[in-house]
Design an enzyme around this catalytic site. Structure first.
Site, PDB file in Angstrom:
ATOM      1  N   ASN A   9       0.873  -1.175   0.000  1.00  0.00           N
ATOM      2  CA  ASN A   9       0.000   0.000   0.000  1.00  0.00           C
ATOM      3  C   ASN A   9       0.911   1.225   0.000  1.00  0.00           C
ATOM      4  OD1 ASN A   9      -1.755   2.065   0.577  1.00  0.00           O
ATOM      5  ND2 ASN A   9      -2.282   1.347   2.648  1.00  0.00           N
ATOM      6  N   LYS A  11       0.191   4.256  -0.243  1.00  0.00           N
ATOM      7  CA  LYS A  11      -0.428   5.430   0.404  1.00  0.00           C
ATOM      8  C   LYS A  11      -0.228   6.686  -0.451  1.00  0.00           C
ATOM      9  CE  LYS A  11      -0.041   3.137   4.814  1.00  0.00           C
ATOM     10  NZ  LYS A  11       0.118   3.215   6.257  1.00  0.00           N
ATOM     11  N   HIS A  95      -9.284   1.204   5.400  1.00  0.00           N
ATOM     12  CA  HIS A  95      -7.961   1.351   6.017  1.00  0.00           C
ATOM     13  C   HIS A  95      -8.069   2.268   7.237  1.00  0.00           C
ATOM     14  CE1 HIS A  95      -3.825   2.535   6.667  1.00  0.00           C
ATOM     15  NE2 HIS A  95      -3.518   1.388   6.103  1.00  0.00           N
ATOM     16  N   GLU A  97      -6.360   4.634   8.270  1.00  0.00           N
ATOM     17  CA  GLU A  97      -6.179   6.073   8.031  1.00  0.00           C
ATOM     18  C   GLU A  97      -7.468   6.695   7.498  1.00  0.00           C
ATOM     19  OE1 GLU A  97      -2.619   5.442   5.772  1.00  0.00           O
ATOM     20  OE2 GLU A  97      -1.635   4.878   7.649  1.00  0.00           O
ATOM     21  N   GLU A 167      -5.040  -5.078  10.907  1.00  0.00           N
ATOM     22  CA  GLU A 167      -4.010  -4.057  11.072  1.00  0.00           C
ATOM     23  C   GLU A 167      -4.227  -3.306  12.383  1.00  0.00           C
ATOM     24  OE1 GLU A 167      -2.195  -2.887   7.078  1.00  0.00           O
ATOM     25  OE2 GLU A 167      -3.942  -1.615   7.358  1.00  0.00           O
ATOM     26  N   GLY A 173       2.819   2.260  10.810  1.00  0.00           N
ATOM     27  CA  GLY A 173       3.740   3.372  10.619  1.00  0.00           C
ATOM     28  C   GLY A 173       4.499   3.762  11.872  1.00  0.00           C
ATOM     29  N   SER A 213       3.716  -2.149  10.274  1.00  0.00           N
ATOM     30  CA  SER A 213       5.180  -2.194  10.411  1.00  0.00           C
ATOM     31  C   SER A 213       5.790  -3.535   9.982  1.00  0.00           C
ATOM     32  CB  SER A 213       5.608  -1.825  11.835  1.00  0.00           C
ATOM     33  OG  SER A 213       5.247  -0.481  12.119  1.00  0.00           O
TER      34      SER A 213
END
Ligand code: PGA
Length: 252
Positions: A9, A11, A95, A97, A167, A173, A213
């Site tokens: 991904n 991003k 996701h 985010e 996730e 991240g 990560s």
């Protein structure tokens, strides 16, 4: 038998030329891999150019989001048909985010999942708990709600085109990876939810990825867990050598 799926991904990173260069490097370095699926999810602006680079190779294309309406006056949004038109086979939906920064809720995510499936895209549905939810013992409850609500009204045929990505938000991240055993615990729980909603056969055949990560240095131990069928990789998927090594993981 589940086929492993390693997905990158990207991003909101990479111009068109950067995307094309990375995709060319992946094609060159991964051309001999044939026992697992490889997927890259560039930003919308790079999808078409990347599709031309990976056409006819073992690398598949996905988008990072999609809108839940099929066409019309929705300024700034992108439809499932548009994604298919530029060569996408997959789309990431829900996701963290988007859940936490863009404030998408389970209802919106469910609408996106249903529209994408109806239009013939494969969906990677992301679920995962926040740090405070983990610390207050709510991980399984949160993951269950996101899974059940995200899949509401998705039928037994359509679920075959869904991948679940677990996730944990605190691992995305941050450099903090969930311990392989923690990923295993939640992912086997997700499989039990699929068994309850659908059937043992569907639960057994659904791909459940881990994300958060993931790096070249931890992929082998994560993939050694029985319910980890792949990875959704953010930061490390932007670095050619890292992603190549992740795709070429070896189970213990
Ligand atoms: P990360 O992101 O690998 O950079 O932690 C994973 C993801 O958000 O899919």
């Amino acid at each position: 038998m589940r086929r492993y799926l390693i997905a990158g991904n990207w991003k909101m990173n990479n111009t068109v030329s950067e995307s094309v260069n990375l995709a060319k490097g992946l094609v060159e370095n991964l051309k001999d891999v044939d026992d697992r699926d490889i997927l890259i999810c560039p930003p919308f602006t790079s999808l078409y150019a990347v599709s031309q680079v990976i056409r006819g190779t073992n690398i598949k294309l996905g988008a990072q989001d999609v809108f839940y309406e099929e066409k019309g006056a929705f300024t700034g949004e992108i439809s499932s048909l548009m994604l298919k038109d530029v060569g996408c086979e997959y789309v990431i939906i829900g996701h963290s985010e988007r859940r936490h920064i863009i404030k998408e809720d389970n209802e919106t995510i469910n609408k996106k999942v249903k529209t994408a499936l109806r239009n013939g895209l494969k969906v990677i549905l992301c679920v995962g708990e926040l740090l405070e939810e983990r610390e207050s013992g709510k991980t399984l409850e949160v993951v269950k709600a996101q899974t059940v609500e995200g899949l509401r009204d998705v039928n037994a045929d359509e679920i075959r085109n869904v991948v679940i990505a677990y996730e944990p938000v605190w691992a995305i991240g941050t450099g903090k990876t969930a311990k392989p055993e923690d990923a295993q615990e939640v992912q086997s729980y997700i499989r039990s939810i699929l068994k309850d909603i659908y059937s043992p056969e569907i639960a057994e055949n659904t791909i459940i990825q881990y994300g958060g990560s993931v790096k070249a240095s931890n992929i082998d131990s994560l993939m050694s867990m029985p319910d980890v069928d792949g990875a959704l990789v953010g930061g490390a998927s932007l670095v050619l050598e890292e992603f190549v090594r992740i795709v070429k993981f070896q189970k213990f």
